[in-house]
Scaffold this motif. Structure first.
Motif, PDB file in Angstrom:
ATOM      1  N   PHE A 179      32.419  97.579  62.599  1.00  7.27           N
ATOM      2  CA  PHE A 179      33.058  98.132  61.583  1.00  7.27           C
ATOM      3  C   PHE A 179      32.209  98.987  60.608  1.00  7.27           C
ATOM      4  CE2 PHE A 179      34.889  97.401  57.167  1.00  7.27           C
ATOM      5  CZ  PHE A 179      36.417  97.692  57.488  1.00  7.27           C
ATOM      6  N   LEU A 180      31.103  98.284  60.022  1.00  9.22           N
ATOM      7  CA  LEU A 180      30.573  98.747  59.162  1.00  9.22           C
ATOM      8  C   LEU A 180      29.625 100.255  59.655  1.00  9.22           C
ATOM      9  CD1 LEU A 180      28.504  95.567  57.759  1.00  9.22           C
ATOM     10  CD2 LEU A 180      30.049  97.302  56.501  1.00  9.22           C
ATOM     11  N   GLY A 181      29.468 100.203  60.705  1.00 13.00           N
ATOM     12  CA  GLY A 181      29.079 101.533  61.305  1.00 13.00           C
ATOM     13  C   GLY A 181      29.845 102.587  61.475  1.00 13.00           C
ATOM     14  N   ILE A 182      31.026 102.194  61.739  1.00  5.26           N
ATOM     15  CA  ILE A 182      32.270 103.461  61.843  1.00  5.26           C
ATOM     16  C   ILE A 182      32.671 103.709  60.718  1.00  5.26           C
ATOM     17  CG2 ILE A 182      34.430 103.814  63.059  1.00  5.26           C
ATOM     18  CD1 ILE A 182      33.384 101.947  65.156  1.00  5.26           C
ATOM     19  N   TRP A 183      33.082 102.902  59.801  1.00  2.57           N
ATOM     20  CA  TRP A 183      33.926 103.083  58.651  1.00  2.57           C
ATOM     21  C   TRP A 183      33.102 103.042  57.239  1.00  2.57           C
ATOM     22  CZ3 TRP A 183      37.984 105.011  60.482  1.00  2.57           C
ATOM     23  CH2 TRP A 183      38.784 104.214  61.609  1.00  2.57           C
ATOM     24  N   VAL A 184      31.769 102.661  57.140  1.00  7.82           N
ATOM     25  CA  VAL A 184      30.843 102.659  56.260  1.00  7.82           C
ATOM     26  C   VAL A 184      29.837 103.663  56.236  1.00  7.82           C
ATOM     27  CG1 VAL A 184      29.702 101.326  54.465  1.00  7.82           C
ATOM     28  CG2 VAL A 184      31.839 100.360  55.254  1.00  7.82           C
ATOM     29  N   ILE A 185      28.758 103.388  57.176  1.00 11.36           N
ATOM     30  CA  ILE A 185      27.458 103.984  57.221  1.00 11.36           C
ATOM     31  C   ILE A 185      27.794 105.174  57.990  1.00 11.36           C
ATOM     32  CG2 ILE A 185      25.377 104.097  58.499  1.00 11.36           C
ATOM     33  CD1 ILE A 185      25.557 101.116  58.612  1.00 11.36           C
ATOM     34  N   LEU A 186      28.728 105.643  59.043  1.00 14.45           N
ATOM     35  CA  LEU A 186      28.745 107.089  59.488  1.00 14.45           C
ATOM     36  C   LEU A 186      29.354 107.884  58.195  1.00 14.45           C
ATOM     37  CD1 LEU A 186      28.662 108.838  61.741  1.00 14.45           C
ATOM     38  CD2 LEU A 186      31.121 108.098  62.637  1.00 14.45           C
ATOM     39  N   PRO A 187      30.625 107.505  57.664  1.00 12.70           N
ATOM     40  CA  PRO A 187      30.986 108.476  56.611  1.00 12.70           C
ATOM     41  C   PRO A 187      30.039 108.794  55.371  1.00 12.70           C
ATOM     42  CG  PRO A 187      32.343 106.450  56.880  1.00 12.70           C
ATOM     43  CD  PRO A 187      31.359 106.294  57.886  1.00 12.70           C
ATOM     44  N   SER A 188      29.370 107.768  55.112  1.00 12.80           N
ATOM     45  CA  SER A 188      28.361 107.896  54.019  1.00 12.80           C
ATOM     46  C   SER A 188      27.231 109.024  54.518  1.00 12.80           C
ATOM     47  CB  SER A 188      27.740 106.581  53.468  1.00 12.80           C
ATOM     48  OG  SER A 188      28.762 105.804  53.176  1.00 12.80           O
ATOM     49  N   LEU A 189      26.879 109.037  55.733  1.00 10.43           N
ATOM     50  CA  LEU A 189      25.794 109.953  56.201  1.00 10.43           C
ATOM     51  C   LEU A 189      26.482 111.174  56.420  1.00 10.43           C
ATOM     52  CD1 LEU A 189      23.707 107.254  58.870  1.00 10.43           C
ATOM     53  CD2 LEU A 189      23.259 108.090  56.523  1.00 10.43           C
ATOM     54  N   LEU A 190      27.431 111.159  56.935  1.00 12.41           N
ATOM     55  CA  LEU A 190      28.194 112.609  57.027  1.00 12.41           C
ATOM     56  C   LEU A 190      28.341 113.366  55.551  1.00 12.41           C
ATOM     57  CD1 LEU A 190      30.877 111.865  59.793  1.00 12.41           C
ATOM     58  CD2 LEU A 190      28.625 113.267  59.912  1.00 12.41           C
ATOM     59  N   GLY A 191      28.749 112.405  54.764  1.00 10.63           N
ATOM     60  CA  GLY A 191      28.880 112.889  53.295  1.00 10.63           C
ATOM     61  C   GLY A 191      27.492 113.426  52.749  1.00 10.63           C
ATOM     62  N   ILE A 192      26.467 112.710  53.070  1.00  8.35           N
ATOM     63  CA  ILE A 192      25.133 113.264  52.611  1.00  8.35           C
ATOM     64  C   ILE A 192      24.948 114.550  53.335  1.00  8.35           C
ATOM     65  CG2 ILE A 192      22.883 112.831  52.606  1.00  8.35           C
ATOM     66  CD1 ILE A 192      23.448 109.947  52.242  1.00  8.35           C
ATOM     67  N   LEU A 193      25.040 114.692  54.623  1.00 10.19           N
ATOM     68  CA  LEU A 193      24.842 115.962  55.361  1.00 10.19           C
ATOM     69  C   LEU A 193      25.640 117.180  54.828  1.00 10.19           C
ATOM     70  CD1 LEU A 193      23.446 117.305  57.914  1.00 10.19           C
ATOM     71  CD2 LEU A 193      25.430 116.298  59.130  1.00 10.19           C
ATOM     72  N   ALA A 194      26.970 116.913  54.448  1.00  8.06           N
ATOM     73  CA  ALA A 194      27.802 117.915  54.172  1.00  8.06           C
ATOM     74  C   ALA A 194      27.363 118.382  52.842  1.00  8.06           C
ATOM     75  CB  ALA A 194      29.236 117.319  53.946  1.00  8.06           C
ATOM     76  N   HIS A 195      26.953 117.396  51.949  1.00 10.62           N
ATOM     77  CA  HIS A 195      26.468 117.973  50.718  1.00 10.62           C
ATOM     78  C   HIS A 195      25.191 118.983  50.743  1.00 10.62           C
ATOM     79  CE1 HIS A 195      25.054 117.041  46.468  1.00 10.62           C
ATOM     80  NE2 HIS A 195      23.991 117.854  46.936  1.00 10.62           N
ATOM     81  N   ARG A 196      24.299 118.620  51.909  1.00  8.98           N
ATOM     82  CA  ARG A 196      23.271 119.536  52.185  1.00  8.98           C
ATOM     83  C   ARG A 196      23.580 120.869  52.688  1.00  8.98           C
ATOM     84  NH1 ARG A 196      17.956 118.813  50.987  1.00  8.98           N
ATOM     85  NH2 ARG A 196      17.016 119.354  52.990  1.00  8.98           N
ATOM     86  N   LEU A 197      24.728 120.747  53.508  1.00 10.80           N
ATOM     87  CA  LEU A 197      25.313 121.968  54.019  1.00 10.80           C
ATOM     88  C   LEU A 197      26.211 123.166  53.180  1.00 10.80           C
ATOM     89  CD1 LEU A 197      26.382 120.649  57.602  1.00 10.80           C
ATOM     90  CD2 LEU A 197      24.294 122.078  57.111  1.00 10.80           C
ATOM     91  N   ILE A 198      26.924 122.245  52.252  1.00 12.89           N
ATOM     92  CA  ILE A 198      27.729 122.976  51.348  1.00 12.89           C
ATOM     93  C   ILE A 198      27.055 123.661  50.139  1.00 12.89           C
ATOM     94  CG2 ILE A 198      29.542 122.765  49.698  1.00 12.89           C
ATOM     95  CD1 ILE A 198      30.846 120.625  51.689  1.00 12.89           C
ATOM     96  N   GLY A 199      25.936 122.708  49.635  1.00 14.61           N
ATOM     97  CA  GLY A 199      25.078 123.139  48.260  1.00 14.61           C
ATOM     98  C   GLY A 199      25.696 122.627  47.177  1.00 14.61           C
ATOM     99  N   GLU A 200      24.828 122.417  46.165  1.00 16.42           N
ATOM    100  CA  GLU A 200      25.142 121.613  45.030  1.00 16.42           C
ATOM    101  C   GLU A 200      26.150 122.630  44.374  1.00 16.42           C
ATOM    102  OE1 GLU A 200      25.164 118.848  41.905  1.00 16.42           O
ATOM    103  OE2 GLU A 200      24.059 118.776  43.986  1.00 16.42           O
TER     104      GLU A 200
END
Length: 355
Positions: A199-220
Motif C-alpha cells: 500500500f505504501l509503496g504504490i500509493w505513497v512512495i511511488l507518487p512522491s518519487l514521481l512528483g520529485i522527478l516531474a519537478h526536475r523535468l518540468i523546471g522550477e
C-alpha cells in the motif's frame, strides 16, 4: 492572465487562512449528509495484477496518490543538500517521531485495561497505532515555512519518514499488535505483514518519487506559475478525503453519542499531540538548535500524514469503522495544536528558555 493569477492566489490565500474551519465544516456535513462520501468510497475503477498482487483502483487511494505527487512537485532538491550539515538533528527527529507516540500508546494500553468498555479501548489503541505509524505530514512544511522555520529540515523529515515507512510502519503496527487483543491485534499484525508495504509503496512512495522527478523535468520556473493551481487541487483533495473518511464513522458517533468515550478520546488525543510537539521542542533544546530548526522539529514531530492512515483503515479495516474516530480527531487536533504553537512560540516572538 496576470489578473487571473492574482485572483487564484487570493482565493488560495483565503482558503489557507480558513482551511481548518473548512475541514471542521466538512465533518459536520459528513455527519448529517454522508451519502456522497460513502459513494466516493464505493466507486470501483477496476484493478490490475502486479507481481501476483491484485491492486484495486478506488477513488480514496487515487486521490491520496495525487496529493503526494503534488507534494513531490513542491520539493526543491537543492534544498535537501543542506541536510548533510545536520544529519544528527534530522535522524533524532525521525527517532522522536517513532519513539514518542509508540511509548505513549504502549503506556496507554496498560491504563485502558481499566476502561469499562474493552471494544472502545481497542478502537482508541488501533486508531492511534495508525496515527503513529504514518509518515510525517507534508502539511508540516507549510506550518514550518509560516513560522520562518528550516524548510530543508522540514522536507528532509517528510521525505525520509515517507521513504522509510515500509520499514517503520510495520514496526509500529506489530508493536501495538502485541498490546491489543482479539481481532484488533490480528488485524494489525496482518496489515503489518502483508498489506501495508505494498500500500505504501504504490500509493505513497511511488507518487512522491514521481512528483520529485516531474519537478526536475518540468523546471522550477514553470511550476512557480502553476503553484496556485496545484494548491487549489490539493485543498480540494484534502477536503474530499476528510469528508469521505468522516462519512463512515461520524454519523453513528453523533447520532448515538457516547459522551464518556468521546471525552476520554479527546483527552488522549490532545495528550498524545502535545507530547509529540513537546518532543520536538526538547530535541531542539538538547541540540541547542536555532529557532528555525526548532520550528521544523516541532511541526514535523507533531503532525502525521493521517490522510494515508484513514485511507489504509478504509481499505484494510472496513469492518471496524469506529477506528477512524481517533484518526479523524487527531487530524483536527494536530492542526489546532500547530496553530497554537505557531502563535504562542513563533509569531508572538516569545523568548524560549533552555530546558
Amino acid at each position: 492572465m496576470k489578473s487571473t493569477k492574482n485572483s487564484l492566489e487570493t482565493i488560495t490565500h483565503i482558503i489557507h487562512h480558513y482551511f481548518i474551519w473548512i475541514i471542521i465544516a466538512s465533518y459536520f456535513i459528513a455527519a448529517v449528509l454522508p451519502g456522497f462520501g460513502i459513494w466516493i468510497r464505493e466507486v470501483d475503477l477496476g484493478g490490475i495484477v502486479l507481481l501476483q498482487n491484485k491492486i484495486d483502483f478506488a477513488l480514496p487511494p487515487l486521490m491520496l496518490a495525487l496529493l503526494l505527487f503534488n507534494a513531490g512537485l513542491g520539493v526543491k532538491t537543492q534544498e535537501l543538500s543542506q541536510l548533510v550539515r545536520k544529519p544528527l538533528v534530522l535522524f533524532s527527529g525521525l527517532s522522536g517521531n517513532l519513539v514518542t507516540p509508540l511509548a505513549f500508546i504502549i503506556g496507554l494500553s496498560f491504563i485502558m485495561r481499566f476502561w469499562h468498555n474493552s471494544e472502545e479501548a481497542q478502537h482508541i489503541l488501533v486508531g492511534l497505532a495508525l496515527v503513529a505509524s504514518m509518515p510525517i505530514a507534508g502539511a508540516s512544511t507549510a506550518w514550518s515555512q509560516n513560522a520562518n522555520g528550516n524548510i530543508a529540515l522540514s522536507l528532509g523529515l517528510v521525505l525520509l519518514s515517507t521513504l522509510l515507512s515500509p520499514l517503520l510502519t510495520p514496526l509500529v503496527l506489530h508493536a501495538v499488535g502485541l498490546v491489543t487483543t482479539g481481532d484488533y491485534s490480528e488485524d494489525l499484525h496482518e496489515i503489518a505483514s502483508d498489506g501495508v508495504i505494498s500500500f505504501l509503496g504504490i500509493w505513497v512512495i511511488l507518487p512522491s518519487l514521481l512528483g520529485i522527478l516531474a519537478h526536475r523535468l518540468i523546471g522550477e520556473h514553470r511550476l512557480t506559475d502553476a503553484k496556485s493551481h496545484i494548491k487549489l487541487v490539493n485543498y480540494g483533495i484534502l477536503l474530499l478525503l476528510n469528508y469521505s473518511n468522516a462519512s463512515l464513522s461520524l454519523p453513528k458517533a453523533l447520532s448515538q453519542p457516547d459522551i464518556d468515550f468521546l471525552a476520554i478520546l479527546l483527552v488522549i488525543v490532545v495528550a498524545l499531540c502535545a507530547a509529540t510537539f513537546a518532543t520536538g521542542y526538547l530535541l531542539a533544546q538538547i541540540f541547542c538548535t536555532k529557532r528555525q530548526d526548532m520550528a521544523s522539529l516541532m511541526f514535523g514531530l507533531g503532525m502525521n500524514n493521517n490522510g494515508t492512515g484513514l485511507v489504509l483503515v478504509s481499505v484494510a479495516l472496513a469492518d471496524h469503522p469506529q477506528v477512524m474516530l481517533p484518526i479523524i480527531l487527531y487530524n483536527l487536533v494536530q492542526h489546532l495544536m500547530a496553530s497554537f504553537v505557531d502563535f504562542t512560540l513563533f509569531q508572538r516572538g516569545i523568548k524560549l528558555k533552555p530546558v
